[in-house]
Write an enzyme that holds these catalytic residues in place. Structure first.
Site, PDB file in Angstrom:
ATOM      1  N   LYS A 181      12.151   3.556  27.070  1.00 22.20           N
ATOM      2  CA  LYS A 181      11.150   4.317  25.545  1.00 22.20           C
ATOM      3  C   LYS A 181       9.369   3.795  25.871  1.00 22.20           C
ATOM      4  O   LYS A 181       8.754   3.883  26.124  1.00 22.20           O
ATOM      5  CB  LYS A 181      12.115   4.048  24.472  1.00 22.20           C
ATOM      6  CG  LYS A 181      13.113   5.815  24.864  1.00 22.20           C
ATOM      7  CD  LYS A 181      13.957   5.371  23.406  1.00 22.20           C
ATOM      8  CE  LYS A 181      14.789   6.436  23.226  1.00 22.20           C
ATOM      9  NZ  LYS A 181      15.837   6.708  21.856  1.00 22.20           N
ATOM     10  N   GLN A 221      16.788   2.834  16.769  1.00 21.91           N
ATOM     11  CA  GLN A 221      18.041   3.344  17.721  1.00 21.91           C
ATOM     12  C   GLN A 221      19.326   3.523  17.073  1.00 21.91           C
ATOM     13  O   GLN A 221      19.530   3.135  16.448  1.00 21.91           O
ATOM     14  CB  GLN A 221      17.584   2.705  19.190  1.00 21.91           C
ATOM     15  CG  GLN A 221      18.673   2.891  20.314  1.00 21.91           C
ATOM     16  CD  GLN A 221      18.504   4.465  20.920  1.00 21.91           C
ATOM     17  OE1 GLN A 221      16.976   4.770  21.013  1.00 21.91           O
ATOM     18  NE2 GLN A 221      19.550   5.307  21.170  1.00 21.91           N
ATOM     19  N   ASP A 280      10.950  10.599  14.832  1.00 20.93           N
ATOM     20  CA  ASP A 280      12.461  10.895  15.967  1.00 20.93           C
ATOM     21  C   ASP A 280      12.860  12.436  15.041  1.00 20.93           C
ATOM     22  O   ASP A 280      13.838  12.844  15.352  1.00 20.93           O
ATOM     23  CB  ASP A 280      13.397  10.240  15.244  1.00 20.93           C
ATOM     24  CG  ASP A 280      14.044  10.111  16.347  1.00 20.93           C
ATOM     25  OD1 ASP A 280      14.547   9.325  17.554  1.00 20.93           O
ATOM     26  OD2 ASP A 280      14.616   8.357  16.449  1.00 20.93           O
TER      27      ASP A 280
HETATM   28  N1  GUN Z   1      20.847   7.878  19.696  1.00 18.12           N
HETATM   29  C1  GUN Z   1      21.156   9.225  20.433  1.00 18.12           C
HETATM   30  N2  GUN Z   1      19.886   9.802  20.509  1.00 18.12           N
HETATM   31  C2  GUN Z   1      19.074   9.039  19.816  1.00 18.12           C
HETATM   32  C3  GUN Z   1      17.638   9.921  19.771  1.00 18.12           C
HETATM   33  O1  GUN Z   1      17.432  10.735  19.372  1.00 18.12           O
HETATM   34  N3  GUN Z   1      16.939   8.907  18.416  1.00 18.12           N
HETATM   35  C4  GUN Z   1      17.504   7.647  17.792  1.00 18.12           C
HETATM   36  N4  GUN Z   1      16.459   6.646  17.137  1.00 18.12           N
HETATM   37  N5  GUN Z   1      18.925   7.370  18.764  1.00 18.12           N
HETATM   38  C5  GUN Z   1      19.407   8.134  19.663  1.00 18.12           C
END
Ligand code: GUN
Length: 296
Positions: free
Chosen positions: A57, A101, A124
């Site tokens: 990311k 995350q 998100d």
């Molecule tokens: N963990 C697994 N998928 C995601 C996601 O799309 N966003 C976040 N913040 N954590 C995750």
């Protein structure tokens, strides 16, 4: 079953590159009109999979000209400290998007953390306000993996409108929001949706009816060819690491679908890796640019 059909591969790697190229132009435009879009990526602890995702990311932010603000906290970080950081990021005008995350360490209440993110910076799409807006069909932020699944279908010419889409899995991150998007009266929606999960009876009888199958159950290679009909379109959301002695690393990544057998019966299928994964990141960047565009 027609012998030796080989599915078209829906490449998330290629489609996401296309989207990133479009976004690069958008980032410049927003930077000129307002300010450079900024994304804060918060990682708590040292979960190896999370570390890989967060690194990607941050790298893609750099590639697109988005400012990335890294906040790496130790696994011992208290809930209070994390909530304080989020409050600071909520107030920071340079930060347009905040991503925490998941999963978080057990001593931290995930929902409490998600609720603390300013909904206008919730790229998100996990804040209850954005979840509600999605169900209402109002403009908010849509979770990235579900948005990526729909984008893949549309960009490869498989509009879900009028199709029977079977979703395997009912998580807040994928199953529920992807089902909501698919039944939306809007582009990418208008599908007939069935959601299946661990308590579903006669699962194969249902998955066999799918024109489009979206697998998000987190069980390696769960979907076998006998569970799908000839000509199905398959979107595999799973990312599972399984042991493989033939690899130097001793393991490899597989999806929730048995690619080897299902790809012989499907019309089109997404690979793992190189499928939904890169699309999720592209959608995160898209939401971040949108958050910057909407900001005052
Ligand atoms: N963990 C697994 N998928 C995601 C996601 O799309 N966003 C976040 N913040 N954590 C995750």
């Amino acid at each position: 079953m027609s012998p030796n059909r080989t599915a078209k591969i829906i490449s998330g790697k290629e489609l996401s590159a296309e989207i990133r190229a479009e976004l690069k132009v958008d980032v410049s435009a927003v930077a000129k009109a307002k300010r450079t879009p900024g994304l804060a990526v918060v990682l708590v602890g040292e979960d190896p999979a999370s570390q890989v995702y967060v690194k990607s990311k941050r790298r893609i932010c750099g590639e697109l000209g988005i400012n990335s603000y890294a906040h790496d906290l130790p696994v011992t970080c208290t809930e209070r400290r994390l909530l304080n950081l989020i409050a600071k990021l909520n107030d920071d005008p340079k930060v347009h998007g905040i991503l925490v995350q998941m999963p978080l360490p057990e001593h931290i209440d995930e929902q409490k953390v998600l609720n603390a993110v300013d909904p206008a910076k919730d790229v998100d799409g996990f804040h209850p306000l954005n979840v509600g807006k999605l169900l209402n069909g109002e403009e908010g932020f849509v979770p990235c993996t579900p948005a990526g699944c729909i984008e893949m279908l549309l960009r490869s010419g498989y509009d879900p409108a009028g199709k029977h889409v079977v979703v395997l899995g009912r998580s807040n991150i994928v199953g529920k929001p992807v089902a909501a998007l698919l039944m939306q009266k809007a582009p990418g929606g208008n599908a007939t949706v069935t959601v299946c999960h661990s308590r579903t009876k006669n699962l194969s009888a249902i998955t066999k009816q799918a024109d489009i199958l979206i697998a998000a159950i987190g069980i390696p290679e769960f979907v076998k060819s006998r569970m799908v009909k000839e000509g199905v379109i398959v979107i595999d959301v799973g990312i599972n690491r399984i042991p493989d002695k033939t690899r130097k690393s001793g393991s490899r990544l597989v999806g929730d679908v048995d690619f080897e057998s299902v790809s012989k019966k499907a019309k089109a299928i997404t690979p793992v890796p190189g499928g939904v994964g890169p699309m999720t990141i592209a959608m995160l960047m898209k939401n971040t640019v949108e958050a910057a565009r909407r900001s005052n």
